[in-house]
Design an enzyme around this catalytic site. Structure first.
Site, PDB file in Angstrom:
ATOM      1  N   LEU A  92      44.123 -52.728  97.824  1.00 17.99           N
ATOM      2  CA  LEU A  92      42.769 -53.071  97.421  1.00 17.99           C
ATOM      3  C   LEU A  92      41.984 -51.771  97.434  1.00 17.99           C
ATOM      4  O   LEU A  92      42.118 -50.981  98.371  1.00 17.99           O
ATOM      5  CB  LEU A  92      42.138 -54.075  98.404  1.00 17.99           C
ATOM      6  N   ASP A  93      41.160 -51.531  96.423  1.00 16.96           N
ATOM      7  CA  ASP A  93      40.479 -50.246  96.372  1.00 16.96           C
ATOM      8  C   ASP A  93      39.420 -50.125  97.473  1.00 16.96           C
ATOM      9  O   ASP A  93      39.100 -51.081  98.170  1.00 16.96           O
ATOM     10  CB  ASP A  93      39.914 -49.962  94.973  1.00 16.96           C
ATOM     11  N   TYR A  94      38.905 -48.927  97.613  1.00 17.27           N
ATOM     12  CA  TYR A  94      38.023 -48.556  98.726  1.00 17.27           C
ATOM     13  C   TYR A  94      36.854 -49.517  98.910  1.00 17.27           C
ATOM     14  O   TYR A  94      36.509 -49.900 100.036  1.00 17.27           O
ATOM     15  CB  TYR A  94      37.515 -47.136  98.477  1.00 17.27           C
TER      16      TYR A  94
END
Length: 243
Positions: free
Chosen positions: A102-104
């Site tokens: 999952l991105d930042y």
């Protein structure tokens, strides 16, 4: 069950699979007291394996469901010294890796494990595991725009598709919407890229569900072990889908 020698060495945590292959070729690995130099050798749980004359301890597989907060990297380390998902597992002795990412700025359900085969089973596109996201948008997407999600949207070199998409609510005063999106693909930043393509940026994004697993009972930053039944169900589901 027989497994390749280099894989078993890597799973013990002492080195990577590639370095394990080099150690085998250099004659530094023994199986049941005999030096092995061929990479095709397979071993079982009862075989005694030594690397540089030191017996290896086979690492047990562990499986966790983690509620990833925003502002955390889905990696085991970060060269910018940002917080990573493994920082939340200081009490776990096994090496853990995120299943996908999952991105930042995205929160939500992330699986963590040291079982490479299990990881590949869940993230490979052919297995078509449901990944459900709740999206808050800046702007209200039209029904016509969302139809494009199911047909496929070109972004860079990819065709991005959603299995399902549904507007859950809208706030006309604030010009925002809550949208549920279910994906089978797992392209980098896929949900954000799809909404950018229809000129409706994402302000918040959370993964709510992976297959039949949800975030129920967890707060951001918390985790729990998957039960043996859940692990087996995920494996069966993936194998059933691919057939």
């Amino acid at each position: 069950m027989l497994e390749r020698l280099q894989k078993v060495i890597a799973q013990s945590g002492i080195t990577s699979r590639r370095k394990a292959e080099k150690l085998i070729e250099e004659g530094k690995v023994k199986v049941n007291g005999k030096v092995v130099t061929e990479l095709g050798v397979k071993v079982s749980n009862v075989d005694k394996i030594e690397v540089n004359n030191v017996p290896i301890e086979k690492e047990r597989f562990v499986y966790y469901l983690f509620y990833k907060p925003r502002g955390v990297i889905s990696a085991v380390s970060d060269d910018k010294d940002r917080k990573t998902v493994t920082d939340y597992f200081g009490n776990v002795n096994e090496r853990l890796f995120p299943v996908g990412r999952l991105d930042y700025d995205t929160s939500g359900l992330l699986l963590m494990t040291n079982d490479g085969d299990f990881m590949n089973l869940l993230i490979h596109p052919r297995y078509q595991m449901d990944k459900e996201y709740i999206v808050k948008t800046k702007g209200i997407p039209s029904k016509e725009d969302l139809v494009k999600f199911k047909k496929g949207i070109r972004s860079e070199q990819d065709i991005l598709k959603a299995k399902q998409v549904k507007i859950m609510s809208v706030d006309k005063g604030k010009q925002t919407a809550i949208v549920k999106v279910i994906l089978h693909q797992g392209k980098n930043r896929q949900v954000r890229r799809m909404f950018d393509a229809i000129h409706t940026p994402v302000s918040k994004l959370r993964r709510e569900r992976f297959a039949f697993l949800t975030l129920e009972g967890l707060k951001p930053g918390e985790h729990r072990k998957l039960t043996p039944h859940e692990v087996n169900q995920l494996k069966k589901l993936a194998k059933k889908i691919v057939k």
